[in-house]
Design a protein around this motif. Structure first.
Motif, short mmCIF file in Angstrom:
data_model
loop_
_atom_site.label_atom_id
_atom_site.label_comp_id
_atom_site.label_asym_id
_atom_site.label_seq_id
_atom_site.Cartn_x
_atom_site.Cartn_y
_atom_site.Cartn_z
N GLN A 33 -0.96 37.96 -28.03
CA GLN A 33 -1.80 38.60 -27.19
C GLN A 33 -2.24 40.19 -28.34
O GLN A 33 -2.87 40.21 -28.26
CB GLN A 33 -0.76 39.27 -26.43
N GLN A 34 -1.15 40.02 -29.18
CA GLN A 34 -1.54 40.80 -30.20
C GLN A 34 -2.78 40.84 -31.20
O GLN A 34 -3.62 41.45 -31.76
CB GLN A 34 -0.28 41.07 -31.37
N CYS A 35 -3.08 39.15 -31.26
CA CYS A 35 -4.02 39.15 -31.46
C CYS A 35 -5.20 38.49 -30.76
O CYS A 35 -6.44 39.21 -31.20
CB CYS A 35 -4.05 37.61 -32.47
N LEU A 36 -5.34 38.27 -29.26
CA LEU A 36 -6.36 39.12 -28.53
C LEU A 36 -6.55 40.84 -29.08
O LEU A 36 -8.35 41.09 -28.81
CB LEU A 36 -6.38 39.23 -27.12
N ARG A 37 -5.94 41.28 -29.21
CA ARG A 37 -6.48 42.37 -29.16
C ARG A 37 -6.93 43.19 -30.57
O ARG A 37 -7.27 44.49 -31.14
CB ARG A 37 -4.83 43.44 -29.19
N HIS A 38 -6.63 42.56 -32.07
CA HIS A 38 -6.33 42.14 -33.32
C HIS A 38 -8.41 42.78 -33.22
O HIS A 38 -9.03 41.62 -32.73
CB HIS A 38 -6.55 41.23 -33.94
N VAL A 40 -13.86 37.96 -17.04
CA VAL A 40 -12.19 38.36 -17.55
C VAL A 40 -11.71 39.99 -17.15
O VAL A 40 -11.63 39.91 -18.36
CB VAL A 40 -11.17 37.88 -18.13
N PRO A 41 -11.69 40.85 -16.70
CA PRO A 41 -11.70 43.13 -17.14
C PRO A 41 -10.19 42.23 -17.98
O PRO A 41 -9.41 41.38 -18.03
CB PRO A 41 -11.64 43.30 -16.20
N ASP A 42 -9.88 43.44 -18.86
CA ASP A 42 -8.77 43.33 -19.15
C ASP A 42 -7.47 43.60 -18.62
O ASP A 42 -6.44 42.95 -19.35
CB ASP A 42 -9.00 44.90 -20.09
N GLU A 43 -7.72 44.10 -18.02
CA GLU A 43 -5.87 44.33 -17.03
C GLU A 43 -5.76 42.48 -16.06
O GLU A 43 -4.35 42.59 -15.51
CB GLU A 43 -6.71 45.11 -15.50
N ILE A 44 -6.56 42.11 -15.97
CA ILE A 44 -6.36 40.86 -15.49
C ILE A 44 -5.96 40.01 -16.69
O ILE A 44 -4.75 39.25 -16.13
CB ILE A 44 -7.76 39.90 -14.85
N ALA A 45 -6.49 40.51 -18.33
CA ALA A 45 -5.85 39.72 -19.50
C ALA A 45 -4.46 39.88 -19.51
O ALA A 45 -3.44 39.66 -19.81
CB ALA A 45 -7.17 39.75 -20.74
N GLU A 46 -4.14 41.28 -19.83
CA GLU A 46 -2.94 41.98 -19.25
C GLU A 46 -2.23 41.24 -18.06
O GLU A 46 -0.60 40.95 -19.17
CB GLU A 46 -3.04 43.18 -19.40
N ARG A 90 -5.31 26.26 -32.84
CA ARG A 90 -6.08 27.57 -33.31
C ARG A 90 -7.41 27.63 -32.31
O ARG A 90 -7.66 26.21 -31.58
CB ARG A 90 -6.54 26.47 -34.18
N ALA A 91 -8.31 28.60 -32.24
CA ALA A 91 -9.53 28.98 -32.20
C ALA A 91 -8.84 28.05 -30.64
O ALA A 91 -10.04 28.27 -30.33
CB ALA A 91 -10.42 28.64 -32.56
N ARG A 92 -8.18 29.13 -29.44
CA ARG A 92 -8.26 29.25 -28.65
C ARG A 92 -7.74 29.93 -27.40
O ARG A 92 -7.27 31.36 -27.86
CB ARG A 92 -7.68 28.08 -27.77
N ILE A 93 -7.80 30.43 -26.64
CA ILE A 93 -7.15 31.07 -25.40
C ILE A 93 -6.84 30.61 -24.95
O ILE A 93 -6.18 29.36 -24.68
CB ILE A 93 -8.11 31.02 -24.22
N MET A 94 -5.29 31.79 -25.28
CA MET A 94 -3.86 31.30 -24.41
C MET A 94 -3.37 31.91 -23.16
O MET A 94 -3.74 32.87 -23.42
CB MET A 94 -3.18 31.73 -26.34
#
Length: 595
Positions: free
Chosen positions: A129-134, A150-156, A207-211
């Motif tokens: 999650q921290q990596c996505l926000r980096h 996919v909006p930020d609120e759904i990602a969260e 590596r290099a993936r949406i998680m």
């Protein structure tokens, strides 16, 4: 105080704090019935609730399969844990400190290993999650999510993250962080977060993936699914199985969506994680997705505790047809209704909901066809009904029937499909008799004949023979229309005529029965009683459960008839009638959910 006495004291403390109704209610829909709560048993397939929970006595019991026990027994069986793990889980849930010295050395070791796996997965979820926000490491992933809608609120909400590109962060970006927290390399490898090298060392699996974090039904992260960023392969990569993760049992989205599925009494099964996310973006939050595998019987069993049916929202391609067909025996075995909503060519749920909106998905679901009918019609479209075509259809259906574990299911499927094809059931047999008419079936004696009744109708008859005072209540609920078997209808008709005369004692039924087979069966029931002890309180609960079954059966038949009208209107291209029928179907479902 001895160790065993101390352990018993801790167990009693946890048991006293744990509300068995709350614990079981998280995975089984329970309804109040007198002093007990009832629901569909999670340990065997059934249509009528025979599973009861006694909050005062703090125990559960299933009158159908015989499973029973306290809160520990339930947690151990349902979540496949041993006693120390169940004790620890409940202690954590209710805020009770559990001293390690109460456990044996082997139990301590097993718990530490499992807890280390949970700790590693939770720490990884936070890191992703921290990596996505980096600003730098998560830029490509954020752009991709934005492009997919996919909006930020759904990602969260779904705790999405990303594993960085090794060109930017190195090949052990995650592993180095978790090792620095004190987790061992062996734990990371067992959890599937790292891969060991033959000559020592390790590197990150993802590596290099949406998680996508995958949570079990207690809400803990047990594994991950990763979608590649770019054109690499595999497109989707899931964690390997571990002591805390089994692909065949876990459905992505079931934990966060369980309450929505309960409210709607229906789960939508989609094929991909992004299908699920985009449906959620548009307010459709009762979807689940298998983890890169076909639906298993365990998946369908997990859904059974939350709804009455599952609608497969699959692509209109060969893979979608194959997946639907493979699941037919599992739906039959678990006694949950399966239907298929066929997406327009070129669409998946993700693209269709973005193009047409949630109303289009709702219309597709309302018009969904029964699973077996969909599969059969698809085979007819593929092969035709020529002699050669029927031969190919029978070949494919034989494989499907062979995979059905229960003999009664196989017999039902053979009878159903042979009638639709207009061929003898013998064509579905294997070996030298294939294609020939089967030998005539010998007449069954009375006891065997009644024993062959559908389990629910047999249970209903036995209950009414022993407790005739509940006949009027069941009759009012629609009993006569709910049963189908001639033997059942014959005895119920007799009970109805007796009830008009005020007869209320079990033995009085014998005075009105002329048929010797019926008399033999009634004597057998009166002599044996029910296969379990039932007092008046339990009789009242069973009556309420049977009333529920009667009403549910009538609703499903009416729904099936309306569904057939929808199919005919669809084939005729009568859009006005189609929309009217779909509206009636939705009203019927809303009325059922509100009842």
């Amino acid at each position: 105080m001895s160790v065993s006495t101390s352990r018993e004291s801790v167990k009693n403390t946890v048991k006293a704090a744990a509300d068995i109704a709350q614990v079981i209610g998280e995975v089984v829909e329970l309804k109040r019935a007198g002093n007990r709560l009832t629901g569909l048993c999670p340990f065997h397939a059934e249509k009528t609730p025979s599973f009861t929970v006694n909050s005062q006595g703090q125990f559960f019991h299933c009158f159908g399969c015989g499973e029973h026990g306290d809160v520990f027994a339930f947690v151990m069986k349902y979540h496949r844990l041993d006693f120390p793990e169940a004790l620890t889980l409940l202690a954590q849930k209710y805020g009770i400190e559990l001293a390690e010295r109460q456990l044996t050395e082997l139990e301590k070791l097993q718990l530490r290993r499992r807890e280390a796996l949970y700790e590693a997965n939770e720490a990884a979820a936070i890191a992703y999650q921290q990596c996505l926000r980096h600003p730098k490491l998560g830029k490509v992933a954020r752009t991709y999510l934005d492009q997919r809608g996919v909006p930020d609120e759904i990602a969260e909400q779904y705790r999405l993250g990303c594993a960085p590109d090794p060109e930017q962060a190195g090949w052990s970006w995650l592993s180095d962080q978790l090792l620095a927290r004190g987790l061992s390399k062996e734990t990371l490898i067992q959890a599937g977060l790292a891969v060991g090298k033959e000559r020592g060392g390790h590197y990150d699996r993802f590596r290099a993936r949406i998680m996508f974090p995958l949570a079990d039904m207690t809400g803990r992260v047990v594994a991950f699914g990763g979608r590649i960023l770019g054109d690499g392969k595999p497109k989707y990569l899931n964690s390997p199985e571990s002591p805390i993760f089994e692909k065949s049992r876990l459905l992505f989205g079931l934990h966060p969506h369980r309450e929505a599925i309960r409210r709607q009494r229906r789960a939508l099964v989609v094929e991909g994680n992004f299908d699920l996310l985009l449906l959620a973006v548009h307010g459709i939050n009762n979807a689940v997705a298998p983890l890169g595998t076909a639906l298993t019987r365990e998946h369908i069993r997990a859904l059974r505790g939350y709804g009455d049916e599952a609608v497969l929202l699959f692509d209109a391609d060969a893979a979608g047809l194959k997946a639907a067909m493979r699941s037919i025996p599992y739906f039959l075995a678990e006694q949950i209704e399966g239907r298929v909503a066929l997406l327009p060519a070129g669409h998946d749920p993700d693209s269709y909901v973005r193009a047409e909106g949630p109303e289009a998905i709702a219309a597709l679901v309302a018009a969904a066809r029964p699973l077996a009918e969909f599969a059969f019609d698809a085979l007819v479209r593929t092969h035709g009904l020529t002699l050669t075509g029927k031969n190919k259809i029978i070949t494919e259906l034989k494989e499907l029937i062979k995979d059905s574990a229960q003999p009664d299911q196989r017999a039902l499927m053979v009878a159903h499909f042979s009638e639709k094809l207009g061929v003898s059931p013998g064509y579905f047999q294997s070996g030298p008799l294939a294609g020939r008419h089967p030998p005539p079936v010998k007449a069954m004696d009375a006891a065997e004949g009644f024993a062959r009744l559908p389990a629910q109708e047999r249970h209903l008859l036995e209950f009414l023979i022993l407790y005739p005072e509940y006949f009027a209540e069941l009759f009012k609920a629609g009993l006569v229309d709910a049963v189908r078997e001639p033997a059942t209808r014959r005895l119920i008709d007799l009970m109805s005529r007796m009830d008009d005369k005020g007869a209320r004692q079990p033995e009085q039924l014998l005075d009105h029965v002329a048929d010797t087979d019926d008399r033999a069966y009634i004597v057998q029931v009166l002599t044996r009683g029910l296969p379990y002890e039932a007092g008046q309180e339990q009789a009242r609960e069973m009556c309420e459960a049977l009333v529920y079954w009667v009403r549910s059966t009538l609703h499903k038949r009416a729904s099936a008839e309306l569904q057939e009208e929808i199919r005919r209107a669809e084939n005729l291209g009568d859009k006005g009638l189609l929309m009217e029928l779909i509206s009636r179907k939705q009203e019927m479902e809303q009325k059922k959910r509100g009842s």
